[in-house]
Design a protein around this motif. Sequence first.
Motif, short mmCIF file in Angstrom:
data_model
loop_
_atom_site.label_atom_id
_atom_site.label_comp_id
_atom_site.label_asym_id
_atom_site.label_seq_id
_atom_site.Cartn_x
_atom_site.Cartn_y
_atom_site.Cartn_z
N MET A 167 39.23 29.42 70.66
CA MET A 167 38.21 30.40 71.03
C MET A 167 38.56 31.80 70.50
SD MET A 167 35.91 28.70 72.68
CE MET A 167 34.92 29.81 73.64
N LEU A 168 39.80 32.20 70.68
CA LEU A 168 40.20 33.54 70.27
C LEU A 168 40.25 33.68 68.75
CD1 LEU A 168 42.89 34.25 73.00
CD2 LEU A 168 40.52 35.08 72.91
N MET A 169 40.67 32.62 68.07
CA MET A 169 40.68 32.66 66.60
C MET A 169 39.25 32.71 66.06
SD MET A 169 43.75 32.94 65.55
CE MET A 169 43.91 32.39 63.87
N LEU A 209 35.13 35.83 73.29
CA LEU A 209 36.36 36.51 73.72
C LEU A 209 36.59 36.36 75.22
CD1 LEU A 209 36.34 39.87 71.72
CD2 LEU A 209 38.12 38.10 71.65
N LEU A 210 35.52 36.43 75.99
CA LEU A 210 35.65 36.31 77.45
C LEU A 210 36.10 34.91 77.85
CD1 LEU A 210 35.39 37.72 80.16
CD2 LEU A 210 32.99 37.00 80.22
N VAL A 211 35.51 33.89 77.26
CA VAL A 211 35.93 32.51 77.56
C VAL A 211 37.36 32.28 77.07
CG1 VAL A 211 35.49 30.07 77.07
CG2 VAL A 211 33.58 31.59 77.58
N GLY A 212 37.69 32.82 75.90
CA GLY A 212 39.06 32.72 75.40
C GLY A 212 40.06 33.38 76.32
N VAL A 237 48.99 37.80 74.94
CA VAL A 237 47.76 37.29 74.32
C VAL A 237 46.60 37.37 75.32
CG1 VAL A 237 46.58 35.20 73.50
CG2 VAL A 237 48.84 35.78 72.61
N ALA A 238 46.84 36.92 76.54
CA ALA A 238 45.79 36.97 77.57
C ALA A 238 45.36 38.41 77.83
CB ALA A 238 46.27 36.29 78.85
N PHE A 239 46.33 39.31 77.92
CA PHE A 239 46.02 40.71 78.20
C PHE A 239 45.27 41.36 77.03
CE2 PHE A 239 47.14 45.23 77.98
CZ PHE A 239 46.60 45.65 79.18
N ILE A 240 45.76 41.16 75.81
CA ILE A 240 45.12 41.77 74.64
C ILE A 240 43.73 41.17 74.40
CG2 ILE A 240 45.28 42.05 72.12
CD1 ILE A 240 47.21 43.85 73.65
N SER A 241 43.57 39.88 74.67
CA SER A 241 42.24 39.29 74.50
C SER A 241 41.25 39.88 75.51
CB SER A 241 42.29 37.77 74.58
OG SER A 241 42.69 37.32 75.86
N PHE A 242 41.72 40.12 76.74
CA PHE A 242 40.87 40.79 77.73
C PHE A 242 40.53 42.21 77.27
CE2 PHE A 242 40.40 43.67 81.32
CZ PHE A 242 39.26 43.14 81.91
N LEU A 243 41.54 42.91 76.79
CA LEU A 243 41.34 44.27 76.31
C LEU A 243 40.35 44.30 75.14
CD1 LEU A 243 42.37 47.14 76.91
CD2 LEU A 243 44.16 46.73 75.22
N SER A 244 40.48 43.33 74.23
CA SER A 244 39.56 43.24 73.10
C SER A 244 38.13 43.00 73.58
CB SER A 244 39.99 42.12 72.14
OG SER A 244 41.23 42.40 71.58
N TRP A 245 37.99 42.09 74.54
CA TRP A 245 36.66 41.84 75.10
C TRP A 245 36.09 43.11 75.72
CZ3 TRP A 245 35.45 42.36 80.33
CH2 TRP A 245 34.13 42.05 80.65
#
Length: 152
Positions: free
Chosen positions: A30-32, A57-60, A95-103
């Motif tokens: 999902m994130l990729m 991004l949110l699901v990822g 990864v979880a934190f940065i993906s949330f931040l990106s979203w």
Amino acid sequence: MIVLQANAPSDWVMFFGHFHPVVVHLPIGMLMIAAILELIARKKELDSLQPAIAPILLVGTFTAIISCLFGYLLSSSGEYNEDTLFWHQWMGIAVAFISFLSWYMKVNWQQDPIMKKAYLPSLYLMVFLLTATGHLGGNMTHGEDYLYANTP
């Protein structure tokens, strides 16, 4: 005589922990795909792709958090190299934190020209961390020489 291990994880902890290798592949994909869609949308000027990126991004992010929880349960088995596990664990949390931040940036900062500039670097960082975290996880599962063991 029965010897009990005082710190042994429960059967339920290990049961759910063993789902980590199964669950971890969903946030990776999902994130990729979110990062790839963002790059394609920017390079080809395909604005029609933009509405799909934030939900992906949110699901990822959500599945990355679940993967972190299952990974933590699995780590209690004590079967893994502590140094590698330490870096894999904290990079996975990153990864979880940065993906949330990106979203969050994608949803809330796209109208602000200054804050908007932080979004793309956050995606690059997320992809880097995702790759490095996956590499360390592979090392723990398959051994450190798995990728190059059969190099001709």
